[in-house]
Design an enzyme around this catalytic site. Sequence first.
Site, PDB file in Angstrom:
ATOM      1  CE  LYS A  76      -3.894   1.976   2.617  1.00 49.51           C
ATOM      2  NZ  LYS A  76      -4.819   1.754   3.771  1.00 49.51           N
ATOM      3  CB  SER A 151      -7.486   4.558   2.906  1.00 49.54           C
ATOM      4  OG  SER A 151      -6.874   3.674   3.821  1.00 49.54           O
ATOM      5  CB  SER A 175      -8.617   1.903   5.527  1.00 49.60           C
ATOM      6  OG  SER A 175      -8.868   3.274   5.723  1.00 49.60           O
TER       7      SER A 175
END
Length: 468
Positions: A76, A151, A175
């Site tokens: 990520k 996210s 997220s």
Amino acid sequence: MPELHDLSAIEQLAALRRREISPVQVVGHYLTRISRLDGRVGAFVEITADAAMASAEHLTRSGPDGALWGLPFADKDLVPRAGVPTRFGSRLHRDFVPDATADAAAVLDEAGAISLGKTATPEFGLTGYTETLIGPPTRDPWNPENGAGGSSGGAAAAVAAGLLPLAPASDGGGSIRIPAATVGVVGIKPSRGRVPYASGLDSPGGLPVAGPIARTVSDAALLLDVQTGGRAYPYATGAPGGGPFLDAANRPAPFAHIGVTTVSPWDDADDIELDADAARAVEVAAALLSDAGHGVDAFGWRPRGYAEMFTTIWRTSAARMALTDAELQLVEPITAWLIQEGRALSGAQVLEALAAASVFERATITAFAPYDAVLTPALALPPQPVGWFDREDAARNFSQQVRYAPYSSFVNVAGLPALVLPVTVDDSGHPVSVQLIGRPGGEATLIALAAGLEKQAGRMPRPAIWDL
């Protein structure tokens, strides 16, 4: 004849260990798919093809070693990796290249997995959608008109589109679960303290933790075993060996008492409306769990006063970023708003919110204690079009995020484990997910229940991009 990406991560790993395929072949397959298809999805912000192939060649020569030997993943874009641009979804870090690798990446490297690059995230991971000023939006592989959530939107979209077999992610207010539910894959948010290198214990309210996203419960459990087993720290409940989560996915779940609710802690503060397909998914999951022999009961839960407490803590977290006035002009309006609102808080307000969070945590754990798991909707609304979240009016933006995913952040505040998985489809054929919330440290129970539910629900369809 199935393609490599048609196989589960566990099936690919088994084929790798039998030497039916090599890490070079697997990495080459996924890099080819990414180069052909990611322009339609926007899951990646950086592709490190040369480094990935070099790692694959090294692992092919050295032979099977590690729980994820030869499997591709991607970091990520909040996770530093030495020598690879790490932008945190922000123009402020467009040219930042770290010289050290974070534990979140190193743990997977040490397990024999191979990073293919960086998956997209919103600016500093602050929002539940993945649309930034530094690249194209991340889109739902089922319908490119819609966003993929956030996210960890890039991670979830990559897995849903068959661009990765599994992906590490992080969850500070939903997220992992928001994007996983948006695109119809499995996501697990572990208990606070479960993942040693991302325990949540070093942040206001103890909110953010690391966890897995995958296409199946077993694949997610495989990755969670690695995440909980590495980098042991004395304060983490996952140290030193983590939990046998893959074992839990492979055995029948014992009888469980399951509470069912569609109440969210935001109901008394915002206009929360539950979509009919989301409500039906809860009904379907409850019926399947009952058919499997579990006790399923409606759960009367009426939390109060949550909204002010959470928004104070979220703004406090944002205010920790030491940005100058000039830098505030370069970030997203929602980022600037959160930081400025956080800076305006008094110390007394922050301490009161943190104390209220501790009270909420204890009250929620006590309320949930009669149940082995609590079943809720994963999202209140279906996937929304790219651009639906207001990029200029930050207060309205925050309210939209709450209305989209009101069942997520309270789990972080309570420090509980949670898992989302698809159980049915809407009229368009898009998967619709539910959330299972467990007791503290109860990941294995959730995984066993979810694995059984996954089998009962049957194989979910795949988006059209899958076969391209």
